[in-house]
Design a protein around this motif. Structure first.
Motif, short mmCIF file in Angstrom:
data_model
loop_
_atom_site.label_atom_id
_atom_site.label_comp_id
_atom_site.label_asym_id
_atom_site.label_seq_id
_atom_site.Cartn_x
_atom_site.Cartn_y
_atom_site.Cartn_z
N TYR A 13 16.28 -23.72 14.75
CA TYR A 13 16.54 -25.15 14.96
C TYR A 13 17.67 -25.40 15.95
O TYR A 13 17.66 -26.43 16.65
N ALA A 14 18.63 -24.50 16.04
CA ALA A 14 19.69 -24.66 17.04
C ALA A 14 19.09 -24.62 18.44
O ALA A 14 19.43 -25.46 19.30
N LEU A 15 18.19 -23.66 18.68
CA LEU A 15 17.53 -23.58 19.99
C LEU A 15 16.58 -24.75 20.20
O LEU A 15 16.47 -25.29 21.31
N MET A 16 15.90 -25.16 19.14
CA MET A 16 14.93 -26.25 19.25
C MET A 16 15.61 -27.57 19.61
O MET A 16 15.15 -28.31 20.48
N PHE A 17 16.75 -27.86 18.95
CA PHE A 17 17.46 -29.11 19.23
C PHE A 17 18.19 -29.07 20.58
O PHE A 17 18.73 -30.09 21.01
N ASN A 18 18.20 -27.90 21.20
CA ASN A 18 18.85 -27.76 22.51
C ASN A 18 17.84 -27.44 23.60
O ASN A 18 18.20 -27.00 24.68
N LEU A 19 16.56 -27.67 23.31
CA LEU A 19 15.49 -27.25 24.22
C LEU A 19 15.50 -28.01 25.54
O LEU A 19 14.98 -27.53 26.55
N GLU A 20 16.12 -29.22 25.56
CA GLU A 20 16.15 -29.99 26.81
C GLU A 20 17.00 -29.29 27.87
O GLU A 20 16.89 -29.59 29.07
N ASN A 21 17.87 -28.35 27.45
CA ASN A 21 18.72 -27.62 28.41
C ASN A 21 18.02 -26.40 28.99
O ASN A 21 18.58 -25.72 29.86
N ILE A 22 16.83 -26.09 28.49
CA ILE A 22 16.05 -24.96 29.00
C ILE A 22 15.19 -25.45 30.16
O ILE A 22 14.63 -26.55 30.12
N ALA A 23 15.07 -24.64 31.21
CA ALA A 23 14.30 -25.03 32.39
C ALA A 23 12.84 -25.31 32.03
O ALA A 23 12.30 -24.73 31.09
N GLY A 24 12.22 -26.17 32.80
CA GLY A 24 10.81 -26.47 32.61
C GLY A 24 10.58 -27.70 31.75
O GLY A 24 11.51 -28.30 31.22
N SER A 25 9.32 -28.05 31.60
CA SER A 25 8.94 -29.22 30.81
C SER A 25 9.19 -28.97 29.33
O SER A 25 8.83 -27.92 28.79
N ILE A 26 9.80 -29.96 28.66
CA ILE A 26 10.08 -29.83 27.24
C ILE A 26 8.78 -29.73 26.44
O ILE A 26 8.70 -29.07 25.41
N TYR A 27 7.71 -30.39 26.94
CA TYR A 27 6.41 -30.35 26.27
C TYR A 27 5.77 -28.97 26.44
O TYR A 27 5.28 -28.38 25.47
#
Length: 554
Positions: free
Chosen positions: A347-361
């Protein structure tokens, strides 16, 4: 043996066999309640309902990943921030600009979150992340309450109740006008969503054919639902529409649940034999199978007597019995730590997924794909290789996750996020895809390591720490205030510690029979202390044993 004296080699009735062709008395003794649950139209109905409810549950679980996504700052006045590697760097650039001039920042976003709606960006996003922690407290309360509600009032009633109020509060949250109201409403969403999460697996376990439970659960939930949830979020594009669509789909699931019958096992445990008989009769009618009333009566009577006998012999056990012996203590701590660590990382990575490159979807879709591939590969490996057991898979998955987390840490320390954006994206997807297998391993070990009397308690203890991990997960990335790479170092340390702690303290349980009996008093903590203080009479050089032997001789 039939009426003519012919002996049959077959002694076990298969689910698809016609009832009544052999000696009825012999069949009555051999038939069990599970034999009435076969793969038929009623199973298809259950799968449809499970699919709809799972879509609602997982949609809720991933909702805040989209609803709390921080926007990226692209410019402020004449200053362009498009060269920033990530949201953190663009915020630093904005902070420097605002020191010298007053300008209005402009944003870009993939999903219109509450951050965009109510202007939470850069440092103020911490307020939104903190609100997730308060929302997730509802999971803890719901899990504690609705497990008991299900046992007292029935699986179907509990599902209908939790689904109904779940949908009401999801819909209400879409009309929130500020973060405080939104957080309160989402807290109640999670209370009732936790009820669904607790009740649905029990209900499914009690009514699905035993031979088909594994593949049905794989098809109905897990990776496929994750991919569908990402597609729904993409089509909705904003937090209000997404909440209302989840509520609408949940309403369909609630209505479809009305067509299911109560679990016959629950009715038998409550002594409601007439109702249990009617449920089985309805299942047979939907499946277009023959209904043998005398056979049903015999099986129900046998099941009821067996349940009453177990109840009379059952001793009341508490969570303290998980720590009754040194071995049980090590197992309980290992399982609890595994659940806690896995949920926190996920969940830590999931709630921070907007900081990962590429489309969030697309990132969420790829997470589902990786999870599906990893699950299939691990399942095949476990079946084909006798030496690959629970501990091997646990070690292998966490070893891979640790390498990925260390990669994140090194890249962050060197400040090369922009150059290695694609690599970090792959690492994040691998972690979130593979780490799901640890949930499965922990659940299986919670079943296999503990005796029957405290098996449910072991799973409940693990789930309690699982939810604690979910509650604390939004706080992990607050460590960036101390040092930017610190969250990844902390997660790496936790993964490595759990990997080693589990390997040292848990025995391999693959292909081992389940334990039925609690350890004796001599194996308890107190019993072991007493045995240490006793003299070893087998050792002639022990002074205490000499005195004891001399007294015995005299």
């Amino acid at each position: 043996m039939d009426k003519n004296g012919n002996v049959y080699e077959k002694t076990v009735l298969e689910p698809n066999d016609e009832i009544g062709e052999e000696d009825p008395e012999m069949l009555k003794k051999e038939m069990k309640l599970n034999d009435f649950f076969t793969l038929g139209w009623y199973t298809v109905l259950i799968m449809v309902v499970m699919k709809l409810i799972s879509l609602n549950m997982i949609g809720n679980a991933f909702y805040m990943m989209f609803a709390s996504a921080a926007p990226k700052i692209v410019s402020c006045g004449s200053h362009n921030f498009s060269t920033a590697a990530d949201i953190t760097e663009s915020c630093k650039m904005l902070k420097e600009v605002l020191k010298t001039e007053n300008c209005m920042p402009e944003f870009s976003y993939q999903f219109k979150s509450i951050n965009v709606e109510w202007n939470y960006y850069c440092e103020s996003t911490k307020i939104v992340k903190s609100s997730i922690t308060y929302q997730m407290l509802g999971l803890l309360i719901g899990a504690l309450v609705f497990g008991q509600v299900s046992d007292n009032y029935g699986r179907k009633k509990a599902l209908l109740f939790t689904m109904t109020f779940n949908n009401v509060f999801i819909l209400a949250s879409s009309y929130a006008t500020n973060l405080v109201n939104f957080t309160i409403l989402r807290f109640f969403v999670n209370v009732f969503n936790a009820g669904c999460i607790v009740v649905l697996p029990i209900f499914a376990l009690e009514v699905l054919p035993p031979k088909h439970r594994y593949w049905i659960n794989n098809i109905v939930g897990g990776a496929p639902i994750v991919i569908i949830s990402a597609g729904i979020a993409y089509l909705c594009h904003d937090w209000i529409t997404y909440a209302r669509i989840i509520s609408f789909l949940g309403s369909i699931a609630t209505i479809s649940c009305c067509f299911l019958s109560e679990s016959p096992r629950f009715l038998i445990q409550k002594g409601r034999m007439v109702e249990a008989k009617k449920v089985i009769q309805r299942i047979c009618k939907i499946d277009r199978r023959k209904f043998d009333e005398t056979m049903i009566d015999a099986v129900l009577d046998k099941e009821n007597r067996a349940f009453l006998e177990r109840q009379s012999k059952t001793k009341k056990y508490t969570l303290l019995h998980l720590f009754y012996t040194p071995n049980l203590t090590r197992y309980a701590l290992s399982i609890g730590l595994t659940f806690f660590m896995t949920s926190m990382l996920t969940y830590a990575l999931m709630f921070n997924l907007e900081n990962i490159a590429g489309s969030i979807y697309m990132n969420l879709v790829l997470t589902g794909v990786v999870r599906y591939i990893a699950g299939g590969f691990m399942s095949l490996l476990e079946i084909k290789c006798p030496k690959v057991g629970r501990k091997t898979i646990h070690f292998g998955v966490l070893f891979v996750a640790s390498i990925c987390l260390m990669t994140f840490f090194v890249v962050q320390v060197l400040g090369l996020q922009a150059q290695y954006a694609l690599l970090l994206r792959v690492m994040a997807l691998i972690i979130m895809g593979f780490i799901a297998q640890i949930f499965l391993i922990a659940s299986i070990c919670a079943t296999e390591l503990f005796p029957t009397a405290i098996r449910n308690l072991s799973f409940s203890f693990g789930q309690f720490l699982n939810r604690i991990g979910v509650i604390m997960s939004p706080q992990v990335f607050f460590l960036t205030e101390i040092w930017h790479p610190l969250p990844y170092l902390a997660m790496f340390s936790l993964a490595v510690f759990n990997m080693l702690f589990f390997q040292i303290n848990v025995k391999e349980t693959k292909n081992n029979p389940l334990g039925d009996h609690m350890p004796g008093p001599e194996e308890s903590w107190c019993g072991r202390r007493k045995s240490k203080n006793r003299p070893d009479i087998s050792n002639p050089f022990d002074e205490n044993s000499k005195n004891l032997i001399e007294k015995d001789v005299v």
